[in-house]
Write an enzyme that holds these catalytic residues in place. Structure first.
Site, short mmCIF file in Angstrom:
data_model
loop_
_atom_site.label_atom_id
_atom_site.label_comp_id
_atom_site.label_asym_id
_atom_site.label_seq_id
_atom_site.Cartn_x
_atom_site.Cartn_y
_atom_site.Cartn_z
N TYR A 58 12.81 56.16 8.36
CA TYR A 58 12.12 55.69 9.56
C TYR A 58 11.27 54.47 9.22
CZ TYR A 58 7.92 58.04 7.78
OH TYR A 58 6.85 58.45 7.02
N CYS A 59 11.03 53.66 10.22
CA CYS A 59 10.08 52.56 10.12
C CYS A 59 9.10 52.74 11.27
CB CYS A 59 10.77 51.20 10.15
SG CYS A 59 11.77 50.89 11.63
N LYS A 60 8.40 51.71 11.63
CA LYS A 60 7.36 51.87 12.64
C LYS A 60 7.93 52.25 14.00
CE LYS A 60 3.29 49.64 14.67
NZ LYS A 60 2.43 48.43 14.68
N TYR A 87 8.19 55.96 13.46
CA TYR A 87 6.98 56.74 13.26
C TYR A 87 6.09 56.73 14.50
CZ TYR A 87 2.75 58.58 11.15
OH TYR A 87 1.65 59.35 10.88
#
Length: 226
Positions: A58-60, A87
């Site tokens: 995952y990233c932001k 996230y």
């Protein structure tokens, strides 16, 4: 694990390129910066996974960064899942879990009263419990850090609590230990702290001082001068 793809300077350049020249130019610039580090990134992931081949990426916001890394890892034999929405979406979900209705009973009492032991017995009896001190890696008292692992960050603690909270049956009471706004260096999520302070039921353990002192000595005595 946290795998930085870009330095702060590189990230700023990519952001500027995105605003001025569009997504494709920004993506190519980011790729040029990341490419020399791909072997190091792969080795870092393999070391952290310690033989496991299923990973969640995952990233932001669940955008191109996580999608690109997922494709890269899948190409190297990993079974990859991508967190939809990143996230940011997970954090929103976590806060929503902590806000949902739940019947709460607080187990209160002075240090050494055996509140944690009561929770353990209630769990063995088939009741719902939430051991906040176990999640916070701290026993909650002045000496609570003794014998514990390094505490998680307040944010990670919130995520752990939200994950446990999501599994609770809202129609049944969950028993939690009375806590202040902090457990060691970890802050309780605001919704949880409010629930503890306004719980429907409170069980107060009234334990003689001599027994509390003996239990505290048994718990913390082995650590000696620490």
């Amino acid at each position: 694990i946290n795998v930085p793809l870009l330095t702060d300077v590189e990230r700023a350049k990519v952001g500027t390129a995105f605003r001025r020249e569009g997504q494709e130019t920004a993506f190519n610039l980011a790729l040029a910066s990341v490419h020399p580090n791909l072997v190091e990134i792969l080795q870092g992931v393999e070391h952290a996974c310690n033989g496991a081949r299923h990973v969640l990426v995952y990233c932001k916001r669940g955008g191109m960064r996580s999608q690109s890394v997922a494709t890269f890892l899948a190409h190297h034999g990993f079974h990859v899942y991508v967190l939809e929405g990143g996230y940011k979406a997970f954090r929103k979900w976590a806060m929503a879990q902590l806000e949902r209705p739940q019947k709460v009973c607080v187990v209160a009492g002075a240090t050494g009263s055996g509140k944690t032991e009561v929770l353990q017995e209630l769990l063995r009896a088939g009741l719902q419990t939430l051991d906040l001190e176990a999640l916070a890696c701290h026993k909650g008292s002045v000496f609570g850090h003794l014998g514990e692992q390094l505490q998680p960050s307040s944010e990670h603690f919130r995520n752990l609590v939200a994950s446990e909270w999501s599994r609770l049956d809202p129609q049944r009471f969950v028993f939690v230990e009375d806590e202040g706004a902090r457990i060691g260096d970890v802050c309780l999520p605001a919704p949880l702290y409010r629930r503890i302070r306004t719980a429907q039921l409170v069980v107060q353990l009234d334990v003689p001082f001599a027994l509390r002192a003996a239990r505290s000595l048994k718990t913390y005595g082995p650590f000696g001068g620490e």
